[in-house]
Design a protein around this motif. Structure first.
Motif, PDB file in Angstrom:
ATOM      1  N   VAL A 117     124.958  26.073-100.469  1.00  0.00           N
ATOM      2  CA  VAL A 117     125.612  26.852 -99.406  1.00  0.00           C
ATOM      3  C   VAL A 117     125.803  28.301 -99.859  1.00  0.00           C
ATOM      4  CG1 VAL A 117     127.718  27.091 -98.034  1.00  0.00           C
ATOM      5  CG2 VAL A 117     126.707  24.833 -98.389  1.00  0.00           C
ATOM      6  N   ARG A 118     126.183  28.481-101.112  1.00  0.00           N
ATOM      7  CA  ARG A 118     126.314  29.850-101.639  1.00  0.00           C
ATOM      8  C   ARG A 118     124.978  30.582-101.573  1.00  0.00           C
ATOM      9  NH1 ARG A 118     129.542  28.397-106.874  1.00  0.00           N
ATOM     10  NH2 ARG A 118     131.502  27.814-105.922  1.00  0.00           N
ATOM     11  N   HIS A 119     123.896  29.900-101.951  1.00  0.00           N
ATOM     12  CA  HIS A 119     122.564  30.512-101.897  1.00  0.00           C
ATOM     13  C   HIS A 119     122.166  30.825-100.448  1.00  0.00           C
ATOM     14  CE1 HIS A 119     121.742  30.215-106.121  1.00  0.00           C
ATOM     15  NE2 HIS A 119     121.926  28.905-106.131  1.00  0.00           N
ATOM     16  N   LEU A 120     122.530  29.950 -99.543  1.00  0.00           N
ATOM     17  CA  LEU A 120     122.237  30.176 -98.126  1.00  0.00           C
ATOM     18  C   LEU A 120     122.881  31.472 -97.641  1.00  0.00           C
ATOM     19  CD1 LEU A 120     121.236  29.166 -95.275  1.00  0.00           C
ATOM     20  CD2 LEU A 120     123.503  28.143 -95.065  1.00  0.00           C
ATOM     21  N   PHE A 121     124.152  31.653 -97.949  1.00  0.00           N
ATOM     22  CA  PHE A 121     124.861  32.856 -97.513  1.00  0.00           C
ATOM     23  C   PHE A 121     124.352  34.109 -98.228  1.00  0.00           C
ATOM     24  CE2 PHE A 121     127.716  29.775 -95.640  1.00  0.00           C
ATOM     25  CZ  PHE A 121     128.074  30.393 -94.457  1.00  0.00           C
ATOM     26  N   THR A 122     123.909  33.974 -99.468  1.00  0.00           N
ATOM     27  CA  THR A 122     123.303  35.105-100.175  1.00  0.00           C
ATOM     28  C   THR A 122     121.997  35.511 -99.501  1.00  0.00           C
ATOM     29  OG1 THR A 122     124.297  34.397-102.262  1.00  0.00           O
ATOM     30  CG2 THR A 122     122.412  35.894-102.406  1.00  0.00           C
ATOM     31  N   GLY A 123     121.200  34.543 -99.099  1.00  0.00           N
ATOM     32  CA  GLY A 123     119.951  34.822 -98.389  1.00  0.00           C
ATOM     33  C   GLY A 123     120.191  35.479 -97.042  1.00  0.00           C
ATOM     34  N   LEU A 124     121.213  35.028 -96.337  1.00  0.00           N
ATOM     35  CA  LEU A 124     121.552  35.644 -95.052  1.00  0.00           C
ATOM     36  C   LEU A 124     121.948  37.106 -95.236  1.00  0.00           C
ATOM     37  CD1 LEU A 124     123.583  32.764 -93.345  1.00  0.00           C
ATOM     38  CD2 LEU A 124     121.302  33.604 -92.707  1.00  0.00           C
ATOM     39  N   ALA A 125     122.685  37.399 -96.288  1.00  0.00           N
ATOM     40  CA  ALA A 125     123.089  38.787 -96.551  1.00  0.00           C
ATOM     41  C   ALA A 125     121.868  39.656 -96.853  1.00  0.00           C
ATOM     42  CB  ALA A 125     124.089  38.836 -97.709  1.00  0.00           C
ATOM     43  N   ALA A 126     120.917  39.125 -97.609  1.00  0.00           N
ATOM     44  CA  ALA A 126     119.694  39.882 -97.923  1.00  0.00           C
ATOM     45  C   ALA A 126     118.879  40.142 -96.663  1.00  0.00           C
ATOM     46  CB  ALA A 126     118.860  39.122 -98.954  1.00  0.00           C
ATOM     47  N   ALA A 127     118.786  39.164 -95.785  1.00  0.00           N
ATOM     48  CA  ALA A 127     118.044  39.347 -94.530  1.00  0.00           C
ATOM     49  C   ALA A 127     118.703  40.421 -93.667  1.00  0.00           C
ATOM     50  CB  ALA A 127     117.966  38.025 -93.771  1.00  0.00           C
ATOM     51  N   ALA A 128     120.017  40.418 -93.603  1.00  0.00           N
ATOM     52  CA  ALA A 128     120.732  41.439 -92.820  1.00  0.00           C
ATOM     53  C   ALA A 128     120.488  42.829 -93.399  1.00  0.00           C
ATOM     54  CB  ALA A 128     122.231  41.117 -92.792  1.00  0.00           C
ATOM     55  N   ALA A 129     120.453  42.945 -94.715  1.00  0.00           N
ATOM     56  CA  ALA A 129     120.180  44.244 -95.345  1.00  0.00           C
ATOM     57  C   ALA A 129     118.770  44.724 -95.001  1.00  0.00           C
ATOM     58  CB  ALA A 129     120.359  44.150 -96.857  1.00  0.00           C
ATOM     59  N   GLY A 130     117.806  43.826 -95.015  1.00  0.00           N
ATOM     60  CA  GLY A 130     116.434  44.185 -94.650  1.00  0.00           C
ATOM     61  C   GLY A 130     116.329  44.654 -93.211  1.00  0.00           C
ATOM     62  N   LEU A 131     117.038  43.979 -92.303  1.00  0.00           N
ATOM     63  CA  LEU A 131     117.049  44.403 -90.901  1.00  0.00           C
ATOM     64  C   LEU A 131     117.654  45.792 -90.744  1.00  0.00           C
ATOM     65  CD1 LEU A 131     118.128  41.081 -89.158  1.00  0.00           C
ATOM     66  CD2 LEU A 131     115.914  42.243 -88.943  1.00  0.00           C
ATOM     67  N   LEU A 132     118.675  46.074 -91.517  1.00  0.00           N
ATOM     68  CA  LEU A 132     119.317  47.381 -91.457  1.00  0.00           C
ATOM     69  C   LEU A 132     118.363  48.488 -91.901  1.00  0.00           C
ATOM     70  CD1 LEU A 132     121.950  48.898 -90.883  1.00  0.00           C
ATOM     71  CD2 LEU A 132     122.561  48.547 -93.259  1.00  0.00           C
ATOM     72  N   VAL A 133     117.614  48.248 -92.954  1.00  0.00           N
ATOM     73  CA  VAL A 133     116.638  49.240 -93.435  1.00  0.00           C
ATOM     74  C   VAL A 133     115.545  49.454 -92.387  1.00  0.00           C
ATOM     75  CG1 VAL A 133     114.847  49.661 -95.162  1.00  0.00           C
ATOM     76  CG2 VAL A 133     117.104  48.857 -95.873  1.00  0.00           C
TER      77      VAL A 133
END
Length: 171
Positions: free
Chosen positions: A101-117
């Motif tokens: 679950v921790r890894h899942l939320f870390t991946g979601l944060a990385a995806a959001a950062a990519g969308l922002l860029v």
């Protein structure tokens, strides 16, 4: 109804990274705004207190249907994400010690950062033919990201300069 359903789908599809999808939906798919109008409206919404996408939904709703449109767009935008946040909170509360679950939320944060860029690149593209706008963007970036100056004083200085330069170029 189109404002409500348009922002309902936007809120559902783009949970956690609405701004990149908002540009695509509002400019490219629905053609409610031109790329320049989107950048200008987003600039105003970023200056106002509150979330950028929330401000954008209210501003666009007001533009097309007044207060009713603003409410429809806002409610459409927040309905699904609100439900999802509650469900994720319940899920996380029950599974927070699970490493997957921790890894899942870390991946979601990385995806959001990519969308922002990706969104930042799309927003800057219409400005490439406007040297004054590029200068303001660079000054803002240097002041906030590199020099770590506070946002409010930086905006209080750059906003009138930007408005003056836009006024001069429109004449």
């Amino acid at each position: 109804m189109q404002l409500f359903t348009g922002f309902l789908m936007l809120g559902l599809i783009s949970f956690g990274g609405a701004l990149p999808h908002a540009r695509r939906v509002l400019v490219e798919e629905r053609r409610w705004l031109t790329p320049d109008e989107f950048v200008e409206l987003l600039g105003l919404c970023q200056f106002l207190p509150g979330g950028n996408i929330i401000n954008l939904s209210v501003a666009l709703g007001m533009r097309f249907r007044g207060i009713g449109g603003a409410l429809a767009a806002l409610l459409g935008l927040i309905a699904c994400p609100s439900l999802i946040v509650v469900l994720l909170g319940v899920f996380y509360e029950r599974t927070q010690d699970n490493p997957y679950v921790r890894h899942l939320f870390t991946g979601l944060a990385a995806a959001a950062a990519g969308l922002l860029v990706a969104m930042a690149i799309k927003i800057v593209l219409p400005l490439r033919r406007k040297p004054a706008a590029i200068a303001i963007v660079l000054l803002g970036f240097v002041a906030i990201a590199l020099l770590r100056w506070p946002l409010l004083p930086t905006m209080l200085v750059l906003t009138p300069i930007s408005m003056f330069l836009a006024w001069r170029s429109a004449r």
